[in-house]
Design a protein around this motif. Structure first.
Motif, mmCIF file in Angstrom:
data_model
loop_
_atom_site.group_PDB
_atom_site.id
_atom_site.type_symbol
_atom_site.label_atom_id
_atom_site.label_comp_id
_atom_site.label_asym_id
_atom_site.label_seq_id
_atom_site.Cartn_x
_atom_site.Cartn_y
_atom_site.Cartn_z
ATOM 1 N N ASN A 1 0.810 -1.229 0.000
ATOM 2 C CA ASN A 1 0.000 0.000 0.000
ATOM 3 C C ASN A 1 0.841 1.276 0.000
ATOM 4 O O ASN A 1 0.456 2.271 -0.601
ATOM 5 N N VAL B 1 7.092 1.526 3.433
ATOM 6 C CA VAL B 1 7.268 0.352 4.297
ATOM 7 C C VAL B 1 8.520 -0.434 3.920
ATOM 8 O O VAL B 1 9.172 -1.016 4.789
ATOM 9 N N SER C 1 5.774 -7.052 -1.883
ATOM 10 C CA SER C 1 4.461 -7.658 -2.139
ATOM 11 C C SER C 1 4.336 -8.018 -3.617
ATOM 12 O O SER C 1 4.854 -7.321 -4.487
ATOM 13 N N THR D 1 7.117 -17.805 2.354
ATOM 14 C CA THR D 1 7.241 -19.019 3.170
ATOM 15 C C THR D 1 8.631 -19.632 3.026
ATOM 16 O O THR D 1 9.259 -20.036 4.011
ATOM 17 N N SER E 1 -0.865 -7.984 6.735
ATOM 18 C CA SER E 1 -2.115 -8.209 7.458
ATOM 19 C C SER E 1 -1.882 -9.004 8.749
ATOM 20 O O SER E 1 -0.875 -9.725 8.885
ATOM 21 N N ARG F 1 -6.245 -4.886 -4.478
ATOM 22 C CA ARG F 1 -6.442 -6.343 -4.515
ATOM 23 C C ARG F 1 -7.911 -6.658 -4.775
ATOM 24 O O ARG F 1 -8.784 -6.250 -3.979
ATOM 25 N N PHE G 1 -9.904 -1.565 5.097
ATOM 26 C CA PHE G 1 -8.818 -1.389 4.131
ATOM 27 C C PHE G 1 -9.359 -1.083 2.739
ATOM 28 O O PHE G 1 -9.028 -1.711 1.741
#
Ligand code: NAD
Length: 457
Positions: A133, A138, A158, A193, A208, A307, A362
C-alpha cells in the motif's frame, strides 16, 4: 520456471509476467547474502551512508517514472504516488542524520581499571517481507536503517508492488550497495514461506494480521527476532466543541486517502451527538467532491482498490451493516466492469455488532457512530483487538491529552490523523503488531546490543 503476473488494478490489463523465485533460488540467494554481510558491516559507516545518499539522488532523478510504475501496479492515484516519493526524502534524511548517533558504541562505565561498553552490532542477515500500500515507505523503513546498520537484506516485496520493489533494488544497486547485500525475491506468499525457512537473524514483516500470525507460527521455536507491523481499526472521536466542517474535511481525507488503503486510515469515527448531524452532512459533502477516475490523471483522488478480493470484504461489510440497521448515506457499490473499483462509502447509525466497526476495511468505507459523552467514546475506541492509531478532535488540548492517555494505540493524534513521522516510533498494540520502525529506536531495531567488559589496567 514459475512466473509472477502483474496486472493493473485499474483496468485488469496484464502489465508483465516476471520470472519468480522458488525455494532453490531463495536458498542460493540467502547463502550469498550471508557470505557478503561481514564485509558490508566492516565498511566505515560513511561508505554505507554515501550509498544511501546516492540512492536518494536516484529517487529524485527518476521520481516521475517511479511514480508511474507504482500507480500502474497498485492503482494509487498518481498525485499520491508522487507524494509518497517526495515524503520518502525526509525519511532518508532522517536515517542519514541519526544513524551514527543511534549505533555509536556507548561507554557506560569507566572506573578503577574497568571499562564497560555497549556496542550496537548489526543483527546480520535480515528478511523484509513487505506490503503494497505504501511500498516505498514500508520497504525503506526497514531496508535503509538495516543497511546503514551493517546488515544484509533479503527483501520480498508484495506481489502487488513487485515492480516498485525491483526499482528500490535497482537504485540501491546503482548507488553501490553490493547485489548480494541487498537481495530482492520475486513472488507471492510461497516465496515468503520459503524465505522463512532460511537461516536469517531477523524477520521484519509489514502486512495483514492473518499473515503476521502465520509468520509468527512458522518461526515458533526458532528464536529469530521477529517484528510485525500489522493492520488496524483506527478510531477518531470528534467532541462537541470541534468545528464539524473542519473535522469532517480532515477526517474524510484520513479515511479515503489512498482509496482507504493506509494502515493508519481512519477506520471508524465517533461523533458527539450535539454535532453529529452537522458533521455527517459535511463529511458526505467532502466525500462526494472526491474525484474518481483513471489513477494516472492528476486530479484523481479515489483510485482503484489494489487487490480484487478486498472488494468482497468491502461489499460484505456494507451488507452486514445495512442488515443490522445501518443507513447508507454515500456510495455502497462496487463497480462492475474492468478493474477493481468501489465507491467511497459512508454508513451512519452503526454500532459494534457490525463488522464495519470491528474488522479492518482497508478500502473506501467508513462508519460514523453517535456517542453521548467522552466516557462512551473512550469505551468504544478501546473496544477492539487492534491498536495502531487513534485520534481526538477538540479545541481543548487538556481534554485531548486526557482522552488520548486512556486509548490503547501506538500513535495518537490531536486534531490530525493518518500521519507518520520519521522522528517518532511507528508501532502497534494488540493485534496491530510487535516491534517498531522509525525514530532512533527504529534504527536500533536492526542491531543487537553487545556487552563489552574491558579490564584496562
Ligand atoms: P498480506 O499479509 O496479504 O501480505 C504481506 C506480505 O506477506 C506480502 O509480501 C505477501 O506476499 C507475504 N505473504 C503472504 N503470505 C505469506 C506467508 N504465508 N509467509 C510469508 N509471507 C507471506 O498484506 P498486504 O495485503 O500486502 O498489506 C495490507 C495489510 O498490511 C493491511 O492489513 C495493512 O493495515 C497492513 N499494513 C500495516 C502497516 C503498518 O505499518 N502497521 C503498513 C502498511 C500496511
Amino acid at each position: 520456471m514459475t512466473t509472477l503476473s502483474i496486472h493493473n488494478p485499474a483496468d485488469g490489463e496484464l502489465i508483465i509476467a516476471l520470472p519468480a523465485d522458488d525455494a532453490e533460488s531463495v536458498a542460493a540467494k540467502t547463502a550469498a547474502a550471508r557470505a557478503a554481510q561481514p564485509a558490508w558491516a566492516a565498511l566505515p559507516l560513511e561508505r554505507r551512508m554515501a550509498c544511501v545518499r546516492k540512492f536518494r539522488e536516484g529517487v529524485v532523478r527518476d521520481l516521475e517514472q517511479l511514480a508511474t510504475t507504482m500507480t500502474r501496479e497498485t492503482g494509487k492515484p498518481i498525485r499520491m504516488s508522487r507524494n509518497e516519493l517526495n515524503g520518502l526524502l525526509p525519511r532518508i534524511d532522517f536515517f542519514l542524520a541519526e544513524t551514527e548517533a543511534a549505533i555509536a558504541a556507548e561507554t557506560v562505565f569507566d572506573e578503577g581499571g574497568m571499562k564497560e561498553q555497549i556496542q550496537h552490532a548489526p543483527l546480520g542477515l535480515v528478511a523484509n517481507i513487505s506490503a503494497w500500500n505504501y511500498p516505498w515507505f514500508v520497504g525503506c523503513n526497514v531496508i535503509l536503517p538495516a543497511l546503514l546498520a551493517g546488515n544484509a537484506v533479503l527483501y520480498k516485496p508484495s506481489e502487488y508492488a513487485t515492480l516498485t520493489g525491483l526499482e528500490i533494488a535497482r537504485l540501491l544497486d546503482e548507488a553501490g550497495v553490493p547485489r548480494a547485500v541487498m537481495v530482492t525475491l520475486v513472488g507471492g506468499g510461497e516465496v515468503g514461506t520459503a524465505l522463512l525457512e532460511q537461516n536469517v537473524d531477523g524477520v521484519f514483516f509489514t502486512g495483514s494480521h492473518a499473515t503476521g500470525k502465520r509468520i509468527a507460527k512458522a518461526l515458533a521455536g526458532r528464536l529469530v527476532k521477529l517484528q510485525l507491523e500489522l493492520g488496524g481499526k483506527d478510531p477518531t472521536y470528534v467532541c462537541e466543541d470541534a468545528d464539524p466542517k473542519a473535522a469532517a474535511e480532515s477526517l474524510a481525507d484520513g479515511a479515503m486517502y489512498n482509496t482507504g488503503q493506509s494502515c493508519c486510515s481512519v477506520e471508524r469515527i465517533y461523533v458527539h451527538e450535539k454535532i453529529h448531524a452537522a458533521f455527517v452532512a459535511a463529511f458526505v459533502e467532502a466525500v462526494r467532491s472526491m474525484r474518481r477516475g483513471d489513477p494516472m490523471n492528476d486530479d484523481t483522488y479515489i483510485g482503484a482498490v489494489t487487490r480484487a478480493p478486498q472488494l468482497d470484504v468491502l461489499e460484505s461489510q456494507v451488507e452486514d451493516a445495512i442488515a443490522k440497521g445501518a443507513h447508507l448515506v454515500a456510495g455502497g457499490e462496487r463497480r462492475i466492469g474492468a478493474g477493481n473499483w468501489f465507491d467511497p462509502t459512508v454508513l451512519v447509525n452503526v454500532d459494534h455488532t457490525m463488522d464495519v466497526m470491528r474488522e479492518e476495511s482497508f478500502g473506501p468505507v467508513i462508519g460514523i457512530q453517535k456517542v453521548v459523552d467522552d466516557a462512551e467514546a473512550v469505551r468504544l475506541m478501546n473496544d477492539t483487538r487492534y491498536g495502531l492509531t487513534a485520534g481526538v478532535y477538540t479545541r481543548d488540548e487538556q481534554r485531548a491529552r486526557a482522552l488520548l492517555a486512556q486509548v490503547n494505540a501506538g500513535s495518537v493524534y490531536w486534531n490530525c490523523c493518518d500521519r507518520v513521522s520519521p522522528r517518532l516510533p511507528w508501532s502497534g498494540m494488540g493485534d496491530s503488531g510487535i516491534g517498531l520502525t522509525l525514530s532512533k529506536y527504529g534504527i536500533q531495531a536492526f542491531t543487537r546490543p553487545k556487552a563489552w567488559h574491558l579490564r584496562t589496567q
